[in-house]
Structures are given as C-alpha cells and as structure tokens.
Write an enzyme that holds these catalytic residues in place. Structure first.
Site, mmCIF file in Angstrom:
data_model
loop_
_atom_site.group_PDB
_atom_site.id
_atom_site.type_symbol
_atom_site.label_atom_id
_atom_site.label_comp_id
_atom_site.label_asym_id
_atom_site.label_seq_id
_atom_site.Cartn_x
_atom_site.Cartn_y
_atom_site.Cartn_z
ATOM 1 N N ARG A 1 0.856 -1.179 0.000
ATOM 2 C CA ARG A 1 0.000 0.000 0.000
ATOM 3 C C ARG A 1 0.895 1.233 0.000
ATOM 4 O O ARG A 1 1.921 1.257 0.688
ATOM 5 C CB ARG A 1 -0.915 0.033 1.247
ATOM 6 C CG ARG A 1 -2.047 -0.984 1.237
ATOM 7 C CD ARG A 1 -3.086 -0.677 0.155
ATOM 8 N NE ARG A 1 -4.207 -1.608 0.164
ATOM 9 C CZ ARG A 1 -4.338 -2.648 -0.667
ATOM 10 N NH1 ARG A 1 -3.420 -2.896 -1.573
ATOM 11 N NH2 ARG A 1 -5.408 -3.421 -0.603
ATOM 12 N N HIS B 1 -1.130 -0.339 -10.053
ATOM 13 C CA HIS B 1 -1.749 -1.278 -9.097
ATOM 14 C C HIS B 1 -2.160 -2.586 -9.801
ATOM 15 O O HIS B 1 -3.334 -2.951 -9.826
ATOM 16 C CB HIS B 1 -2.972 -0.626 -8.415
ATOM 17 C CG HIS B 1 -3.300 -1.281 -7.100
ATOM 18 N ND1 HIS B 1 -3.619 -0.579 -5.972
ATOM 19 C CD2 HIS B 1 -3.351 -2.589 -6.736
ATOM 20 C CE1 HIS B 1 -3.869 -1.407 -4.973
ATOM 21 N NE2 HIS B 1 -3.706 -2.648 -5.417
#
Ligand code: NAP
Length: 316
Positions: A231, A279
């Site tokens: 993250r 991502h």
C-alpha cells in the site's frame, strides 16, 4: 423453486466490477441468491446475517440491521477498518492461494528486473550507449521481504527457487525453509543492513504507515532497491524521493500510491529511478476468489463457523 438465502453484494456506488463479481459469486453459490443491496427492500435486508463486500460505504452496511459478519473480496481491508472503526462488525478478508501465487510471480518478475539491471540498460539504450556491467549471480543478492503472510511466504518460495538469498520480517517470528526470518521492530534494522532488494508486502496499519521512511533507507546498504506492492502510505514518499536523489537507493518499483490513480503531476511519473505500475501486481481472480468466499459461507451456513476474522486491535 427451493428456498435460497439472500446474500447482498455491497460495493462502492457505480463500481465497474460489480456485475462480474455478482456473476462469479452466483456461479460459485447456486444455493444462495447473490444480489446488489439496492435490489433488496427493508424486509429482505433485515433477513441478511452475512454480506459480501468490496469497499462498501459504511452507510450501506447500516442498512443491514442484523448483519453478523462481512466477507471482503479484497485481501487488503485497511479502508474498511478505518471506515468501521466504531463498529464491532466482524470482517473476513480474502485469503486466496491463487492471489498469493500471482503476487509471488510479480515479485519474482520485478526482482529480476532490478537484479538484471534493466532500468540501467534502458537508460543506456536511450543514450545509444553500448556498455556491459559486471554480472552478479542471484546467489550473490539478498532479497528481503517486509511481511511474511500469505503474499510474503509465497514470494519467499519463488525467490528461493530462483536462487536468491531471502530474508523476511514479520511481527511474530516465522519458520520458513531457507529463509532468514526476522521479527519485531528491534530486528528490522539488522535485516535492512544486509538487503540488496527490499520488497514490501505489509498490510497498511497505524504501525506500518510510513515505516519505509528515512530511518529504513539509511539502514539499507548504498545502492539497494525497493519494490512496493503493498500500500502506498507504507512508504514515506518524501524520504523515498530524497533517498533516490542522493543515490542511497538505486531504483524503486512502485505499484501502489497514497492517491490512486497517481495524479498527473506526481513526481514519481518522471523520476528516472522510479518505475510506476498502475496497481497491477496481483489482480484478483473472480473465479478463484468466489470459490473461496463460497466455501467460507457454506461452512458458516452448515456449522455456524466463521473463518478467521480481521484483528481489530492489530488492524489486519
Ligand atoms: P497477511 O497474510 O495478513 O500478512 C501480513 C504480514 O505482515 C504478516 O507476516 C504480518 O506479521 C506482517 N506484519 C503486519 N504488521 C506488522 C508489523 N507492524 N511489523 C512487522 N510485520 C508486520 O497479508 P497478505 O495477504 O500477505 O497481504 C499483504 C498486503 O498485500 C495486503 O494487506 C495488501 O495491502 C497487499 N496486497 C496488494 C495487492 C496489489 O495488487 N498491489 C494485492 C493483494 C494484496 P505476522 O505474520 O506476525 O502477523
């Protein structure tokens, strides 16, 4: 028509993947009726004790007054933990071996990219420069994993099989074959000191936010590289930029960011020592994820047993 229990799927409004999720979940659970929350009236909502969720709005969950637990279709649940901090709703996250293998493949791919100096040869090509650098075998490089959970353990296996020396760090000590396992804050520094490529696979919690910051970069040997597949906010962006600019860090492969999509004016896009990925390191497989959700819910319906839930105290 046999009686089928209703399972609401609760996602962010206009989620692009809602249709695909409902179809895969319905296929995996023919005995349940999987529907969007908006399709249920108040009486039907009151009958639901479990829901499947993908980044739900807290207000939507409040419309299910008898909810006992929710099954997330994502592995990372930090947003839900923050949104639901005042609730005692039990949260089950996705633990899918296929997802871990997909992540392990990505870790191996991008570690090899760094190990074989691909960013440097790409820069040389742009400058029409023919110049070979010394080769170091994988056995001569140490790859360290921050996080040895489902993702980290699978990545460790792949990296070992590819010949790298592998270290891993977790909160509680792990025992993994041929992996030097470190645990707790006091051992992090030691691991960083022997790392050539650092791979972040931690969950985002109050403890891990910013943990890859100035202190961590100064503990790494000069010329180490970073891969962040966990993250964005786990890495301190300003400290990262400084470490790249002053040469302590050779290169960073970043798949996750504080703000996604990465804003157009973000420095990472144009930094010569950064590789930006949108991502994509471990996309969820609708089919395997739905099969896991289905088996967890079937067990709950048959035996009243909940899968392991997220620890509210620890935040993951
Ligand atoms: P997991 O099974 O919960 O493992 C988390 C690991 O981190 C565990 O080893 C845990 O230690 C360790 N850890 C947590 N807090 C720590 C701390 N304060 N200090 C040291 N170690 C700590 O999680 P996972 O399934 O491997 O997933 C990890 C993360 O990957 C997810 O949370 C998500 O953010 C990210 N992810 C990213 C993508 C992508 O496409 N980029 C896809 C899927 C997942 P213990 O073992 O001692 O508990």
């Amino acid at each position: 028509m046999p009686f089928r229990t209703t399972l609401p799927f609760v996602c962010a409004p206009s989620s692009p993947s809602a249709g695909e999720w409902i179809s895969a979940l319905q296929d995996a659970m023919p005995d349940e009726r999987v529907v969007l929350l908006s399709e249920l009236d108040a009486a039907a909502r009151a009958m639901c004790d479990v829901a499947i969720v993908a980044n739900p709005l807290p207000d939507d969950l409040r419309q299910l007054p008898n909810l006992k637990w929710v099954h997330s279709v994502w592995a990372g649940v930090e947003r839900m933990m923050a949104d639901l901090r005042d609730s005692d709703l039990k949260i089950v996250r996705l633990v899918d071996p296929q997802l871990a293998e997909t992540m392990a493949e990505a870790v191996l791919a991008w570690v090899l990219y760094l190990h074989r100096d691909m960013p440097r040869y790409a820069r040389q090509q742009a400058a029409r420069q023919w110049l070979a650098h010394d080769y170091v075998r994988a056995e001569g490089k140490t790859v360290s994993l921050l996080g040895l959970g489902a993702m980290g353990a699978a990545a460790a296996r792949r990296l070992r099989a590819a010949g790298f020396k592998v270290c891993g760090w977790s909160r509680t000590r792990k025992l993994l074959p041929d992996v030097a396992c470190y645990a707790g804050d006091e051992e992090l520094h030691d691991m960083l000191g022997r790392t050539d490529i650092l791979v972040c696979l931690l969950p985002l919690t109050p403890e891990t936010r910013g943990i890859v910051g100035a202190k961590a970069f100064s503990a790494l040997p000069e010329g180490a590289s970073l891969v962040n597949f966990a993250r964005g906010p786990i890495v301190d962006d300003q400290a990262l930029r400084a470490a790249l600019d002053n040469g302590r860090l050779l290169h960073a492969v970043l798949d996750v960011f504080e703000h996604e999509p990465l804003p157009e004016d973000a420095w990472q896009w144009v930094h010569p020592r950064v590789t930006v990925l949108p991502h994509v390191s471990a996309p969820t497989d609708y089919r395997t994820a739905s099969a896991i959700v289905a088996s967890n819910i079937a067990r709950y319906r048959a035996e009243g047993v909940l899968p392991e839930t997220v620890d509210r105290q620890l935040g993951y």
